[in-house]
Design an enzyme around this catalytic site. Structure first.
Site, short mmCIF file in Angstrom:
data_model
loop_
_atom_site.label_atom_id
_atom_site.label_comp_id
_atom_site.label_asym_id
_atom_site.label_seq_id
_atom_site.Cartn_x
_atom_site.Cartn_y
_atom_site.Cartn_z
N HIS A 258 0.84 -1.09 0.14
CA HIS A 258 0.23 0.04 -0.04
C HIS A 258 0.81 1.23 -0.03
CE1 HIS A 258 0.81 0.81 4.52
NE2 HIS A 258 0.52 -0.48 4.64
N CYS B 49 3.79 -4.43 6.39
CA CYS B 49 3.57 -4.16 4.80
C CYS B 49 4.70 -3.79 4.16
CB CYS B 49 2.31 -3.69 4.76
SG CYS B 49 0.81 -4.35 5.55
#
Length: 171
Positions: free
Chosen positions: A128, A140
């Protein structure tokens, strides 16, 4: 590795003949991923989906799925839906996918601990946008918004996220 692979290196994310600056988890890169450790798991991870905010952007690929109001991601290790997308109302611990900030306007999903999740092994590893350069994620991969937008329509079913072990990142 194939030319379609995205490879996280100490210099950034290598993909499509480019190297994009990226951020990883605050816990570094590890081969011993656990829920809540903030680490990015090393290994070869398949890309299994793409989510986007249709009120903020056009579909980045024909297979991208819109994020709707009430879309959540379960991070409750004791729930049968752990590490899966769920819908509100949902009482167990979860993460809201349709956020007020733009962090999840475009999300690429990996197969980390999915679809058959092992409690405590860590919930979703997404690709992201980053909060800002050098600011770590919760595990992430974070990218500049324009780089993420460039990458999204170019990934294919065969594309993998390769996160190698590096002594500078081992947690």
């Amino acid at each position: 590795m194939t030319p379609l692979d995205m490879v996280v290196t100490p210099r950034g994310l290598r993909f499509g003949g480019h190297v994009f600056p990226c951020t990883v988890g605050r816990g570094g890169i590890t081969g011993k991923k656990r829920e809540g450790d903030g680490a990015t798991p090393c290994g070869a991870h398949r890309l299994v989906g793409m989510l986007y905010r249709p009120d903020r952007m056009a579909a980045p690929a024909d297979w991208a799925v819109p994020i709707r109001p009430g879309d959540l991601w379960s991070d409750d290790v004791g729930d049968e839906d752990y590490n899966h997308m769920v819908r509100a109302p949902y009482a167990p611990s979860h993460e809201v996918l349709r956020r007020a900030d733009p962090l999840y306007d475009l999300v690429i999903l990996t197969d980390w601990n999915w679809p058959f999740s092992v409690p405590g092994r860590g919930s979703a590893i997404f690709i992201h946008r980053w909060r800002r350069p050098g600011y770590p994620t919760e595990g992430c991969i974070g990218l500049r918004p324009d780089h993420l937008a460039w990458i999204a329509p170019r990934i294919r079913f065969e594309t993998r996220l390769i996160v190698g072990s590096d002594p500078r990142w081992d947690a």
